[in-house]
Design a protein around this motif. Sequence first.
Motif, mmCIF file in Angstrom:
data_model
loop_
_atom_site.group_PDB
_atom_site.id
_atom_site.type_symbol
_atom_site.label_atom_id
_atom_site.label_comp_id
_atom_site.label_asym_id
_atom_site.label_seq_id
_atom_site.Cartn_x
_atom_site.Cartn_y
_atom_site.Cartn_z
ATOM 1 N N GLY A 24 0.839 -1.192 0.000
ATOM 2 C CA GLY A 24 0.000 0.000 0.000
ATOM 3 C C GLY A 24 0.874 1.242 0.000
ATOM 4 N N PHE A 25 0.567 2.197 -0.877
ATOM 5 C CA PHE A 25 1.349 3.423 -0.991
ATOM 6 C C PHE A 25 0.536 4.624 -0.517
ATOM 7 C CE2 PHE A 25 3.379 0.632 -4.020
ATOM 8 C CZ PHE A 25 4.716 0.969 -3.958
ATOM 9 N N ILE A 26 1.141 5.442 0.320
ATOM 10 C CA ILE A 26 0.606 6.776 0.600
ATOM 11 C C ILE A 26 1.471 7.748 -0.181
ATOM 12 C CG2 ILE A 26 0.092 8.510 2.352
ATOM 13 C CD1 ILE A 26 -0.094 6.248 4.401
ATOM 14 N N TYR A 27 0.838 8.485 -1.070
ATOM 15 C CA TYR A 27 1.578 9.296 -2.038
ATOM 16 C C TYR A 27 1.230 10.766 -1.825
ATOM 17 C CZ TYR A 27 3.687 10.389 -6.596
ATOM 18 O OH TYR A 27 4.490 10.876 -7.590
ATOM 19 N N ILE A 28 2.213 11.534 -1.359
ATOM 20 C CA ILE A 28 2.022 12.964 -1.119
ATOM 21 C C ILE A 28 2.670 13.742 -2.257
ATOM 22 C CG2 ILE A 28 2.501 14.889 0.450
ATOM 23 C CD1 ILE A 28 2.709 12.821 2.709
ATOM 24 N N SER A 29 1.908 14.652 -2.851
ATOM 25 C CA SER A 29 2.453 15.416 -3.972
ATOM 26 C C SER A 29 1.703 16.731 -4.135
ATOM 27 C CB SER A 29 2.349 14.605 -5.269
ATOM 28 O OG SER A 29 2.868 15.342 -6.357
ATOM 29 N N HIS A 30 2.429 17.729 -4.641
ATOM 30 C CA HIS A 30 1.776 18.971 -5.065
ATOM 31 C C HIS A 30 1.531 18.965 -6.572
ATOM 32 C CE1 HIS A 30 3.196 20.646 -1.119
ATOM 33 N NE2 HIS A 30 1.980 21.132 -1.184
ATOM 34 N N ARG A 31 2.014 17.930 -7.245
ATOM 35 C CA ARG A 31 1.771 17.781 -8.679
ATOM 36 C C ARG A 31 0.452 17.024 -8.848
ATOM 37 N NH1 ARG A 31 6.710 18.102 -11.855
ATOM 38 N NH2 ARG A 31 8.499 18.536 -10.514
ATOM 39 N N TYR A 32 -0.642 17.762 -8.790
ATOM 40 C CA TYR A 32 -1.941 17.109 -8.718
ATOM 41 C C TYR A 32 -2.280 16.298 -9.970
ATOM 42 C CZ TYR A 32 -2.748 19.977 -4.544
ATOM 43 O OH TYR A 32 -2.652 20.562 -3.309
ATOM 44 N N ALA A 33 -1.699 16.660 -11.105
ATOM 45 C CA ALA A 33 -1.958 15.897 -12.331
ATOM 46 C C ALA A 33 -1.436 14.461 -12.201
ATOM 47 C CB ALA A 33 -1.320 16.584 -13.528
ATOM 48 N N GLU A 34 -0.396 14.262 -11.390
ATOM 49 C CA GLU A 34 0.152 12.912 -11.196
ATOM 50 C C GLU A 34 -0.863 11.984 -10.550
ATOM 51 O OE1 GLU A 34 4.880 13.888 -10.403
ATOM 52 O OE2 GLU A 34 3.603 13.256 -8.752
ATOM 53 N N VAL A 35 -1.755 12.547 -9.778
ATOM 54 C CA VAL A 35 -2.707 11.737 -9.020
ATOM 55 C C VAL A 35 -3.552 10.883 -9.956
ATOM 56 C CG1 VAL A 35 -4.720 11.872 -7.495
ATOM 57 C CG2 VAL A 35 -2.747 13.361 -7.104
#
Length: 229
Positions: A188-199
């Motif tokens: 399971g990955f928790i993925y924090i990003s400000h690059r919302y397009a990556e989501v």
Amino acid sequence: GIVKRFPGVLALDHVDFELQPGEVHALLGENGAGKSTLIKVLSGAYTFDEGEILIKGKKVDILSPLDALNRNLRFIYQELNLVQQMDVARNMFLGVEPILVPALGIVNKRQLYGLAAEYLQRYHMDLDPREPVENLSVTQQKMIEIAKALVAKVSVLVLDEPTDVLEDRARHELFEIIRRLKSEQEIGFIYISHRYAEVHQLGDRVTILRDGRRVGTWPIAEISLDEII
């Protein structure tokens, strides 16, 4: 229901968060929304004031970073956390080296470099186990961070802004590794990003925090980029 208070600040206000095996769950929000505080609670760096943490339905205590590691939780932060003067293999197995003579702490070098090469090949990381880390690009060093997390048993891998320093090709390579790990090993990955397009490229679900509160959780397919923003 996690609550975390600092003097004069309610950093987390009864926040709920759920992660499934084999899922990439994006955790989004502006600076100060509470993302890093929530992750530090999970990592054992912060103790929380109210709430509980459950793993496979069972309440657990995570009171220190060692508790988190012992429960197969691994964390990769924005800042690189490698020993620059050591080679790739030594970094990957730092603290968990295969030992030849336990009483003397002598490392089994043949096994060390063999295992490192095996892991790098398995995850399609084109790196030389004997290359000093200081000679590698930031992108390659980020890959070593991931390989290092995978050497130990891992069920949850937290990635905090992992692509900030990566060029496009390396970003796609990282995404492929994540997809492979979630499908083959049900990490399971928790993925924090400000690059919302990556989501939308990578995520299965998204949870949004604002001012220390959980706004909501949505399947990625059911929320647009504009709605996320």
